[in-house]
Scaffold this motif. Structure first.
Motif, short mmCIF file in Angstrom:
data_model
loop_
_atom_site.label_atom_id
_atom_site.label_comp_id
_atom_site.label_asym_id
_atom_site.label_seq_id
_atom_site.Cartn_x
_atom_site.Cartn_y
_atom_site.Cartn_z
N LEU A 16 12.06 -6.64 -36.82
CA LEU A 16 11.40 -5.47 -36.26
C LEU A 16 10.76 -5.80 -34.91
CD1 LEU A 16 9.59 -4.27 -39.50
CD2 LEU A 16 11.82 -3.50 -38.63
N TYR A 19 5.62 -2.89 -33.25
CA TYR A 19 5.48 -1.44 -33.46
C TYR A 19 4.01 -1.15 -33.76
CZ TYR A 19 6.97 3.22 -34.93
OH TYR A 19 7.16 4.59 -35.02
N TYR A 30 13.13 0.95 -34.64
CA TYR A 30 12.20 -0.07 -35.11
C TYR A 30 12.61 -1.52 -34.79
CZ TYR A 30 11.24 4.00 -38.12
OH TYR A 30 10.97 5.26 -38.60
N TYR A 31 13.75 -1.76 -34.18
CA TYR A 31 14.32 -3.10 -34.19
C TYR A 31 14.27 -3.79 -32.83
CZ TYR A 31 15.76 -0.73 -38.33
OH TYR A 31 15.71 0.01 -39.47
N ASN A 339 18.10 2.76 -42.03
CA ASN A 339 16.75 2.21 -41.95
C ASN A 339 16.25 1.77 -43.33
OD1 ASN A 339 16.47 2.52 -39.18
ND2 ASN A 339 15.59 4.57 -39.33
N LEU A 343 14.93 -1.98 -44.05
CA LEU A 343 13.53 -2.17 -44.42
C LEU A 343 13.36 -2.85 -45.78
CD1 LEU A 343 11.93 1.15 -43.12
CD2 LEU A 343 11.69 -1.14 -42.15
N HIS A 348 11.12 -9.39 -44.54
CA HIS A 348 9.91 -8.71 -44.10
C HIS A 348 8.70 -9.12 -44.96
CE1 HIS A 348 12.43 -6.43 -41.49
NE2 HIS A 348 13.01 -5.73 -42.45
N ASN A 378 2.49 -4.71 -38.74
CA ASN A 378 3.68 -4.22 -38.05
C ASN A 378 4.61 -3.49 -39.01
OD1 ASN A 378 4.83 -4.57 -35.19
ND2 ASN A 378 6.61 -5.05 -36.45
N TYR A 379 4.82 -4.09 -40.18
CA TYR A 379 5.72 -3.49 -41.17
C TYR A 379 5.16 -2.17 -41.68
CZ TYR A 379 8.75 -3.05 -45.26
OH TYR A 379 9.66 -2.59 -46.20
N VAL A 382 5.66 0.64 -39.19
CA VAL A 382 7.05 1.10 -39.24
C VAL A 382 7.28 1.95 -40.48
CG1 VAL A 382 9.44 0.34 -39.57
CG2 VAL A 382 8.00 -0.80 -37.88
#
Length: 481
Positions: A16, A19, A30-31, A339, A343, A348, A378-379, A382
């Motif tokens: 990611l 973000y 998101y990437y 997505n 995800l 992650h 960050n995760y 997103v």
């Protein structure tokens, strides 16, 4: 004759980009394309391409006597299609030899097996289709993300028609038993289980270049000598590791490629045989069932799930992600579905791991974040935007419709669980009774035999509740070994 089974994991996540909170609702991409491309290209030229070239030359040199297996995640295959098509072509060359097996796994290299049985099955089916499309093989052996395995997962895999599954030869599961035999799933003995010999695997994957290691330098003669020193009854040595071992974790100047180049010749001279996982499963009979009520993996010293689900950050992110599944199931949008796949990638949650005191170097490998807390924030940012996108896409559906859909999903899962329990009862009733060796004609003997059967049936029915309970209450959980 001793058999060596080489299996290599190939995976790259879609990392990611940074973000921030103020991006939520405004930016739906998101990437980090630059990081994803640069890392994939770097690893391709350091590891994948030279390793594939070497493996291909060894297969041709030994004319069918040398074989290997790969598990390539769906995300890695997408990386190759986008950034390194020459890597994909080199894997196709290997497939064309007929000496390389490609295994099935979760498409997104996910932890879906721990949360949603239907989602787990969907990813396996999607990945199997991709492997068949690219390499012309329909996988018959399954390898879960990071070798995660439990009795319940094995039962699910057997229901999907797979013949064998790979996992870790964890010491706390095996006890005094050796990983160098074939085992089977405790709920369905028809599913064979291949156990990784973690010592022999890690001697190559982690200790090869360690000059402080008492066995340094490691040579092919020394390594094959170690295998030869095992009890002659020990049948198969499963050497499983990341493919990045060759040229990335262990750089070319360590001699890792020369080691692998000489290994097959030394092994064959010592009358060893190489086989793929499916060949191993066909050739050997299980010596016993392996009981794994709680999930295990090949990660860290603990061989459990704590590399991904071992702290509050990871648990919160993981639970929030899968709360969105009922919405994802209702949308028919390519971007949202893609997505959702990206995800779910286990990396992650791995970046949020706080176990640096025991496995810091491993957990920091290609980690784009400064800390687990940065990874978490960050995760979650997103995920918040993704949730808004899902709600927008399902806005036309009223609350009642969504509630009914959710209840239907729960009912479907309950039915599957009941079917699973029934299957376990039938399998255990079929396996448990032992055939009589004598014909007993006396009335008392017949009565005694009947009583034993009743007792066994009761024990079987009682025992079936346990796997269900342990699956739901699995301990909270990349490091490697």
């Amino acid at each position: 004759m001793k058999t060596i089974c080489f299996y290599f994991q190939v995976h790259q996540p879609f990392r990611l980009k940074r973000y921030r909170f103020f991006d939520i609702g405004n930016d739906h991409y998101y990437y980090d394309d630059y990081t994803n491309e640069s890392i994939t290209t770097k690893v391709a030229y350091n590891s994948y391409l030279p390793a594939n070239k070497l493996i291909l030359s060894l297969i041709k040199k030994h004319k069918g006597a040398f074989k290997v297996a790969y598990s390539i995640s769906g995300l890695a295959l997408e990386h190759f299609e986008l950034y390194a098509p020459e890597v994909l072509e080199s894997f196709k060359e290997l497939a064309a030899t007929g000496q390389v097996e490609f295994l099935a796994e979760t498409y997104a290299h996910s932890l879906a097996a721990l949360k949603t049985k239907s989602g787990f099955k969907q990813q396996i089916e999607k990945h199997s289709e991709k492997i068949e499309e690219l390499f012309g093989q329909k996988p018959t052996v399954f390898r879960n993300t990071e070798l995660i395995y439990s009795d319940e997962m094995g039962l699910t895999i057997s229901e999907l028609g797979f013949k064998a599954m790979l996992t870790e030869g964890a010491k706390h599961v095996l006890g005094w038993k050796s990983p160098n035999f074939m085992y089977c799933n405790s709920l369905n003995p028809k599913l064979k289980v291949l156990l990784r010999n973690y010592k022999l695997s890690d001697d190559i994957a982690f200790r090869f270049s360690n000059s402080a290691w008492s066995e340094h330098p490691l040579t092919a003669d020394k390594y094959i000598g170690w295998i030869n020193s095992h009890d002659q009854k020990e049948e198969v040595f499963n050497i499983f590791m990341d493919y990045e071992t060759f040229g990335e974790h262990q750089k070319a100047d360590t001699g890792i490629f020369d080691f692998i180049k000489s290994l097959p010749e030394v092994a064959i001279k010592n009358k060893f045989k190489f086989a793929t996982p499916s060949e191993v499963a066909k050739s050997f009979n299980p010596i016993s069932a392996i009981h794994v009520p709680y999930p295990i993996s090949w990660a860290d010293e603990e061989r459990d799930l704590t590399a991904w689900l071992g702290n509050e950050l990871q648990d919160e992110a993981f639970n929030k992600l899968y709360k969105l599944k009922h919405l994802v199931d209702k949308v028919d949008d390519f971007v949202l579905k893609k997505n959702w796949q990206y995800l779910q990638c286990s990396d992650h949650f791995y970046y949020m791991c706080t176990k640096f005191f025991s496995d810091g170097e491993v957990h920091a490998y290609f980690n784009p974040y400064d800390s687990p807390y940065d990874a978490f924030m960050n995760y979650m940012n997103v995920l918040s935007d993704f949730e808004l996108q899902l709600k927008e896409a399902t806005k036309g559906m009223d609350e009642k419709t969504l509630k009914i859909a959710s209840l239907e999903k729960e009912l479907e899962e309950t039915k599957k669980q009941l079917k699973s329990i029934q299957t376990k009862i039938e399998v255990r009733n079929e396996v448990k009774p032992v055939a009589a060796t004598k014909t007993t004609t006396s009335k008392s003997a017949a009565t005694k035999t009947s009583a034993k059967k009743i007792t066994k049936t009761k024990t079987t029915v009682k025992g079936t509740a346990k796997p269900k309970a342990t699956s739901k209450s699995a301990p909270k959980t990349k490091g490697k070994k």
